[in-house]
Scaffold this active site. Structure first.
Site, mmCIF file in Angstrom:
data_model
loop_
_atom_site.group_PDB
_atom_site.id
_atom_site.type_symbol
_atom_site.label_atom_id
_atom_site.label_comp_id
_atom_site.label_asym_id
_atom_site.label_seq_id
_atom_site.Cartn_x
_atom_site.Cartn_y
_atom_site.Cartn_z
ATOM 1 N N GLY A 50 42.423 37.161 32.668
ATOM 2 C CA GLY A 50 41.064 37.514 32.247
ATOM 3 C C GLY A 50 40.132 37.213 33.396
ATOM 4 N N GLU A 51 39.117 36.428 33.133
ATOM 5 C CA GLU A 51 38.159 36.071 34.172
ATOM 6 C C GLU A 51 38.005 34.549 34.160
ATOM 7 O OE1 GLU A 51 37.262 38.618 36.219
ATOM 8 O OE2 GLU A 51 36.554 36.886 37.346
ATOM 9 N N SER A 52 38.510 33.909 35.212
ATOM 10 C CA SER A 52 38.573 32.440 35.194
ATOM 11 C C SER A 52 37.182 31.793 35.115
ATOM 12 C CB SER A 52 39.338 31.932 36.411
ATOM 13 O OG SER A 52 38.754 32.395 37.603
ATOM 14 N N CYS A 81 47.592 34.824 36.038
ATOM 15 C CA CYS A 81 46.462 35.377 36.790
ATOM 16 C C CYS A 81 45.239 34.450 36.690
ATOM 17 C CB CYS A 81 46.185 36.799 36.343
ATOM 18 S SG CYS A 81 45.306 37.723 37.592
ATOM 19 N N ARG A 108 41.202 33.396 44.980
ATOM 20 C CA ARG A 108 40.836 34.405 43.979
ATOM 21 C C ARG A 108 40.717 35.779 44.616
ATOM 22 N NH1 ARG A 108 35.724 33.243 41.006
ATOM 23 N NH2 ARG A 108 36.529 34.872 39.652
ATOM 24 N N ILE A 130 46.319 42.504 38.649
ATOM 25 C CA ILE A 130 44.988 43.026 38.345
ATOM 26 C C ILE A 130 43.944 42.076 38.938
ATOM 27 C CG2 ILE A 130 43.398 43.749 36.517
ATOM 28 C CD1 ILE A 130 45.951 43.918 34.669
ATOM 29 N N ARG A 131 43.270 42.502 39.981
ATOM 30 C CA ARG A 131 42.358 41.615 40.730
ATOM 31 C C ARG A 131 42.994 40.230 40.836
ATOM 32 N NH1 ARG A 131 38.373 40.615 37.840
ATOM 33 N NH2 ARG A 131 39.058 41.740 35.997
ATOM 34 N N HIS A 166 50.498 39.919 35.629
ATOM 35 C CA HIS A 166 50.580 40.031 34.166
ATOM 36 C C HIS A 166 51.910 40.672 33.777
ATOM 37 C CE1 HIS A 166 46.170 39.730 33.007
ATOM 38 N NE2 HIS A 166 46.084 39.838 34.310
ATOM 39 N N GLU A 168 52.632 40.905 30.402
ATOM 40 C CA GLU A 168 52.531 41.198 28.960
ATOM 41 C C GLU A 168 52.129 42.629 28.657
ATOM 42 O OE1 GLU A 168 50.411 39.491 30.723
ATOM 43 O OE2 GLU A 168 48.364 39.950 30.112
HETATM 44 N N1 GLN Z 1 40.071 37.924 39.352
HETATM 45 C C1 GLN Z 1 40.177 37.154 38.139
HETATM 46 C C2 GLN Z 1 39.649 35.728 38.346
HETATM 47 O O1 GLN Z 1 39.309 35.364 39.422
HETATM 48 C C3 GLN Z 1 41.609 37.120 37.622
HETATM 49 C C4 GLN Z 1 42.057 38.488 37.176
HETATM 50 C C5 GLN Z 1 43.080 38.492 36.091
HETATM 51 O O2 GLN Z 1 43.302 37.490 35.395
HETATM 52 N N2 GLN Z 1 43.689 39.620 35.892
HETATM 53 O O3 GLN Z 1 39.572 34.969 37.421
#
Ligand code: GLN
Length: 189
Positions: A50-52, A81, A108, A130-131, A166, A168
């Site tokens: 997700g987004e940390s 991630c 990151r 993903i990013r 990921h 899942e």
């Molecule tokens: N770029 C996100 C972060 O810095 C991580 C991306 C992801 O969990 N798919 O948190």
């Protein structure tokens, strides 16, 4: 040996529900967790992608930091991630707070903007970056479970595991990574 462990996926933000089918295919129970009582009820945690930064904000807002530190100290944890960023000892690009559960340094968005997202085969299974972050440094006691492009992407120390990808999203249940984690939980629990 616990036959049907309960795996709690931290459900503050990110890809939570997609883990359910994988976890159940391993013969374990899935619950989405966000309260201290729920944390106490599980045998192990998955910190999802997700987004940390968002997850950190919510952990602080709901005052969950200390209870999570205590829970993580005694149970297996797998960070995916964004979750792997939360687990690292140190975070760069930019620096941010983390639980320091694994002696790794993680950068990151380490693949840069032009590589927002890509697929790869890890152990014959399709996974997604993903990013994604990049593990730039790891201590000698970190075991590398898989590499991609000569970089560690799935690592373990004791009952703590991190993957920068990921697994899942692929609808072939369970992923080898879920199976590996649940097997470890069954042995630990
Ligand atoms: N770029 C996100 C972060 O810095 C991580 C991306 C992801 O969990 N798919 O948190």
């Amino acid at each position: 040996m616990k036959q049907k462990p309960i795996i709690g996926v931290l459900a503050l933000q990110g890809a939570v529900e997609l883990h359910k089918a994988h976890i159940e295919a391993c013969g374990a129970s899935f619950i989405a967790v966000k309260t201290p009582a729920q944390f106490a009820s599980v045998d192990a945690f998955i910190l999802p992608g997700g987004e940390s930064t968002t997850m950190l904000k919510l952990i602080e807002r709901f005052n969950l930091w200390d209870v999570l530190v205590e829970q993580f100290s005694k149970k297996p944890v797998w960070g995916i991630c964004a979750g792997s960023i939360l687990m690292a000892q140190s975070v760069t690009n930019p620096t941010q707070k983390s639980f320091g559960l694994l002696p790794i340094t993680i950068q990151r968005n380490g693949y840069g903007r032009q590589l927002e997202s890509h697929h790869a085969q890890i152990q014959g299974y399709e996974v997604s970056f993903i990013r994604a972050p990049v593990i730039t440094k790891l201590d000698d006691n970190v075991e590398i479970l898989a590499e991609y492009d000569a970089t560690p992407v799935w690592v373990q120390t004791g009952n703590k595991i991190a993957s920068t990808f990921h697994p899942e999203l692929t609808k072939q249940y369970p992923s080898p990574m879920h199976k590996y984690f649940v097997d470890l939980v069954k042995k630990n629990a």
